[in-house]
Design a protein around this motif. Structure first.
Motif, PDB file in Angstrom:
ATOM      1  N   ALA A 105       0.828  -1.210   0.000  1.00 22.10           N
ATOM      2  CA  ALA A 105       0.000   0.000   0.000  1.00 22.10           C
ATOM      3  C   ALA A 105       0.858   1.255   0.000  1.00 22.10           C
ATOM      4  N   ALA A 106       1.924   1.261   0.799  1.00 25.94           N
ATOM      5  CA  ALA A 106       2.810   2.438   0.827  1.00 25.94           C
ATOM      6  C   ALA A 106       3.452   2.657  -0.538  1.00 25.94           C
ATOM      7  N   GLY A 107       3.884   1.586  -1.172  1.00 20.91           N
ATOM      8  CA  GLY A 107       4.475   1.724  -2.499  1.00 20.91           C
ATOM      9  C   GLY A 107       3.464   2.176  -3.532  1.00 20.91           C
ATOM     10  N   ALA A 108       2.250   1.621  -3.453  1.00 15.08           N
ATOM     11  CA  ALA A 108       1.206   2.031  -4.391  1.00 15.08           C
ATOM     12  C   ALA A 108       0.870   3.499  -4.225  1.00 15.08           C
ATOM     13  N   ALA A 109       0.786   3.949  -2.962  1.00 14.69           N
ATOM     14  CA  ALA A 109       0.486   5.357  -2.703  1.00 14.69           C
ATOM     15  C   ALA A 109       1.578   6.262  -3.252  1.00 14.69           C
ATOM     16  N   ALA A 110       2.839   5.866  -3.070  1.00 15.97           N
ATOM     17  CA  ALA A 110       3.948   6.679  -3.569  1.00 15.97           C
ATOM     18  C   ALA A 110       3.958   6.752  -5.088  1.00 15.97           C
ATOM     19  N   SER A 111       3.372   5.751  -5.746  1.00 20.70           N
ATOM     20  CA  SER A 111       3.375   5.725  -7.211  1.00 20.70           C
ATOM     21  C   SER A 111       2.145   6.382  -7.830  1.00 20.70           C
ATOM     22  N   GLY A 112       1.281   6.979  -6.990  1.00 26.97           N
ATOM     23  CA  GLY A 112       0.149   7.742  -7.509  1.00 26.97           C
ATOM     24  C   GLY A 112      -1.210   7.096  -7.334  1.00 26.97           C
ATOM     25  N   LEU A 113      -1.277   5.931  -6.718  1.00 25.01           N
ATOM     26  CA  LEU A 113      -2.560   5.277  -6.471  1.00 25.01           C
ATOM     27  C   LEU A 113      -3.085   5.650  -5.091  1.00 25.01           C
ATOM     28  N   ARG A 114      -4.345   5.318  -4.836  1.00 27.55           N
ATOM     29  CA  ARG A 114      -4.967   5.579  -3.530  1.00 27.55           C
ATOM     30  C   ARG A 114      -5.508   4.249  -2.978  1.00 27.55           C
ATOM     31  N   PRO A 115      -4.637   3.483  -2.341  1.00 22.75           N
ATOM     32  CA  PRO A 115      -5.059   2.172  -1.858  1.00 22.75           C
ATOM     33  C   PRO A 115      -5.855   2.237  -0.558  1.00 22.75           C
ATOM     34  N   ILE A 116      -6.847   1.343  -0.461  1.00 23.90           N
ATOM     35  CA  ILE A 116      -7.545   1.056   0.786  1.00 23.90           C
ATOM     36  C   ILE A 116      -7.183  -0.382   1.128  1.00 23.90           C
ATOM     37  N   VAL A 117      -6.631  -0.607   2.309  1.00 22.39           N
ATOM     38  CA  VAL A 117      -6.254  -1.968   2.691  1.00 22.39           C
ATOM     39  C   VAL A 117      -7.017  -2.363   3.950  1.00 22.39           C
ATOM     40  N   ASP A 118      -7.419  -3.622   4.004  1.00 22.72           N
ATOM     41  CA  ASP A 118      -8.167  -4.155   5.141  1.00 22.72           C
ATOM     42  C   ASP A 118      -7.296  -5.195   5.838  1.00 22.72           C
ATOM     43  N   LEU A 119      -6.910  -4.892   7.083  1.00 26.66           N
ATOM     44  CA  LEU A 119      -6.091  -5.812   7.870  1.00 26.66           C
ATOM     45  C   LEU A 119      -6.922  -6.571   8.901  1.00 26.66           C
ATOM     46  N   LEU A 120      -8.236  -6.497   8.778  1.00 24.88           N
ATOM     47  CA  LEU A 120      -9.177  -7.183   9.650  1.00 24.88           C
ATOM     48  C   LEU A 120      -9.132  -6.664  11.079  1.00 24.88           C
ATOM     49  N   PHE A 121      -8.354  -7.266  11.984  1.00 29.97           N
ATOM     50  CA  PHE A 121      -8.421  -6.935  13.405  1.00 29.97           C
ATOM     51  C   PHE A 121      -7.224  -6.081  13.831  1.00 29.97           C
ATOM     52  N   ALA A 122      -7.487  -5.134  14.728  1.00 27.17           N
ATOM     53  CA  ALA A 122      -6.470  -4.169  15.134  1.00 27.17           C
ATOM     54  C   ALA A 122      -5.171  -4.801  15.637  1.00 27.17           C
ATOM     55  N   PRO A 123      -5.200  -5.894  16.435  1.00 24.91           N
ATOM     56  CA  PRO A 123      -3.917  -6.458  16.876  1.00 24.91           C
ATOM     57  C   PRO A 123      -3.004  -6.889  15.736  1.00 24.91           C
ATOM     58  N   PHE A 124      -3.583  -7.163  14.550  1.00 20.66           N
ATOM     59  CA  PHE A 124      -2.752  -7.564  13.425  1.00 20.66           C
ATOM     60  C   PHE A 124      -1.899  -6.405  12.900  1.00 20.66           C
ATOM     61  N   LEU A 125      -2.217  -5.187  13.348  1.00 18.87           N
ATOM     62  CA  LEU A 125      -1.372  -4.051  12.996  1.00 18.87           C
ATOM     63  C   LEU A 125       0.050  -4.221  13.512  1.00 18.87           C
ATOM     64  N   CYS A 126       0.217  -5.035  14.546  1.00 18.37           N
ATOM     65  CA  CYS A 126       1.562  -5.274  15.084  1.00 18.37           C
ATOM     66  C   CYS A 126       2.507  -5.808  14.009  1.00 18.37           C
ATOM     67  N   TYR A 127       1.957  -6.565  13.042  1.00 17.23           N
ATOM     68  CA  TYR A 127       2.783  -7.133  11.982  1.00 17.23           C
ATOM     69  C   TYR A 127       3.115  -6.114  10.891  1.00 17.23           C
ATOM     70  N   ALA A 128       2.512  -4.936  10.954  1.00 19.86           N
ATOM     71  CA  ALA A 128       2.687  -3.951   9.885  1.00 19.86           C
ATOM     72  C   ALA A 128       3.197  -2.612  10.411  1.00 19.86           C
ATOM     73  N   MET A 129       3.749  -2.610  11.614  1.00 23.08           N
ATOM     74  CA  MET A 129       4.160  -1.341  12.224  1.00 23.08           C
ATOM     75  C   MET A 129       5.270  -0.648  11.431  1.00 23.08           C
ATOM     76  N   ASP A 130       6.241  -1.402  10.952  1.00 24.03           N
ATOM     77  CA  ASP A 130       7.341  -0.769  10.221  1.00 24.03           C
ATOM     78  C   ASP A 130       6.831  -0.112   8.950  1.00 24.03           C
ATOM     79  N   GLU A 131       5.991  -0.829   8.228  1.00 25.87           N
ATOM     80  CA  GLU A 131       5.493  -0.304   6.948  1.00 25.87           C
ATOM     81  C   GLU A 131       4.580   0.903   7.137  1.00 25.87           C
ATOM     82  N   ILE A 132       3.747   0.879   8.185  1.00 27.18           N
ATOM     83  CA  ILE A 132       2.813   1.979   8.408  1.00 27.18           C
ATOM     84  C   ILE A 132       3.494   3.149   9.109  1.00 27.18           C
ATOM     85  N   VAL A 133       4.177   2.873  10.206  1.00 29.92           N
ATOM     86  CA  VAL A 133       4.741   3.942  11.045  1.00 29.92           C
ATOM     87  C   VAL A 133       6.057   4.456  10.493  1.00 29.92           C
ATOM     88  N   ASN A 134       6.940   3.541  10.108  1.00 26.91           N
ATOM     89  CA  ASN A 134       8.300   3.944   9.748  1.00 26.91           C
ATOM     90  C   ASN A 134       8.438   4.305   8.279  1.00 26.91           C
TER      91      ASN A 134
END
Length: 323
Positions: free
Chosen positions: A61-90
């Motif tokens: 999603a971060a790469g798609a956004a940087a390339s001009g797209l507007r992605p919506i991603v569904d990660l289902l449950f909030a605790p699963f955000l733990c697996y995506a902290m680097d990509e989202i936060v960093n």
């Protein structure tokens, strides 16, 4: 106006934005399976299932956004955000700043949160404050069908990454949603009820508990004003201050645990900027500092209920009366 569920409001918002802007696409865990109507209208190229790999989903999603797209991603449950902290936060949260504004990162991360479905601690954890604390991200957590639709459309159009938390217990609740184009700006709270004695500040499902508490308080001669934050970052500081300066008392209510939560930020902000207006101490009602239980009755005890809000408000009004 039409009366629809929160889940239907979310579906409407996504479909309308995909029709409006061909750069909007959606992918994530089970989205093509759950949203067959979107696949039928927009095709498999714009609505895709993914493996259960949250870091890969968020990084794509971060790469798609940087390339001009507007992605919506569904990660289902909030605790699963733990697996995506680097990509989202960093990455998504910082790269616009690091690029000197040369890149935009218009992406929306949908996650479900909160008690009500007894899904257990590994699927139920209110993590919104983590992302409020992270530079470059915006965070919303609505309470009504109209706000789910209006805020999601605004989030999709925003040029920054937005964490969109969906309270599980609200999905099948219905409400009136305006016909036609309906946008709710990020960073604007809603005053659901005017009052003069105490301010109740909340978001997501606990807003309804504040409404029930205000009804009870009104029967007891106490006038409560209700502020639904809706947007946690940007935070509508002006709305909070205006209400507190009018009532002189504030109770902040949310399901997430107390320590370093959104309520702590609101309490500190009020103490810093409206201390002279306070007639009583700021009060916070939150969930406990413990993993969420799997039992439905225990979940209800986990979340601040209307009777606790009534008791806190009565105590604050009494504090003033006996000062």
């Amino acid at each position: 106006m039409s009366r629809i569920t929160v889940n239907e409001a979310i579906a409407q918002a996504i479909a309308e934005e995909m029709r409006r802007d061909s750069s909007v696409l959606m992918f994530g865990e089970g989205v093509a399976t759950k949203r067959g109507e979107l696949v039928a209208e927009f095709g498999a190229a714009r609505v895709r299932n993914t493996p259960l790999a949250e870091g890969i989903i968020a990084g794509t999603a971060a790469g798609a956004a940087a390339s001009g797209l507007r992605p919506i991603v569904d990660l289902l449950f909030a605790p699963f955000l733990c697996y995506a902290m680097d990509e989202i936060v960093n990455s998504a949260g910082k790269l616009r700043y690091l690029s000197g504004g040369q890149f935009r990162f218009p992406l929306v991360v949908l996650v479900q949160s909160g008690a009500g479905w007894a899904v257990g601690a590994q699927h139920n954890h209110n993590l919104e404050a983590w992302f409020v604390h992270s530079p470059g991200l915006k965070v919303v957590m609505p309470s009504s069908a109209a706000d789910f639709k209006g805020l999601l459309k605004a989030a999709i159009r925003d040029d920054n990454p937005v964490l969109f938390f969906m309270d599980l217990a609200l999905g099948y609740q219905s409400g009136e949603v305006p016909a036609g184009e309906h946008l709710v700006p990020l960073g604007c709270a809603a005053t659901l009820r005017e009052g003069s004695d105490v301010t109740l500040v909340s978001y997501a499902k606990t807003v309804q508990h504040c409404v029930a508490a205000a009804d009870t308080l009104a029967e007891q001669g106490i006038s409560a004003e209700i502020i639904d934050l809706r947007s946690l970052k940007p935070l509508d500081e002006a709305a909070i201050l205006a209400s507190v300066r009018k009532t002189g008392r504030i109770v902040v209510v949310h399901e997430a645990s107390r320590l370093c939560g959104v309520g702590a930020e609101v309490a500190a902000f009020v103490a810093e900027h409206a201390f002279e207006a306070l007639r009583a101490p700021v009060r916070r009602l939150t969930g406990p500092d413990t993993p969420a239980p799997s039992s439905w009755p225990l979940e209800q005890a986990f979340v601040p209920q209307a009777d606790a809000i009534v008791a806190a408000a009565r105590d604050l009004v009494g504090t003033r009366e006996h000062a």
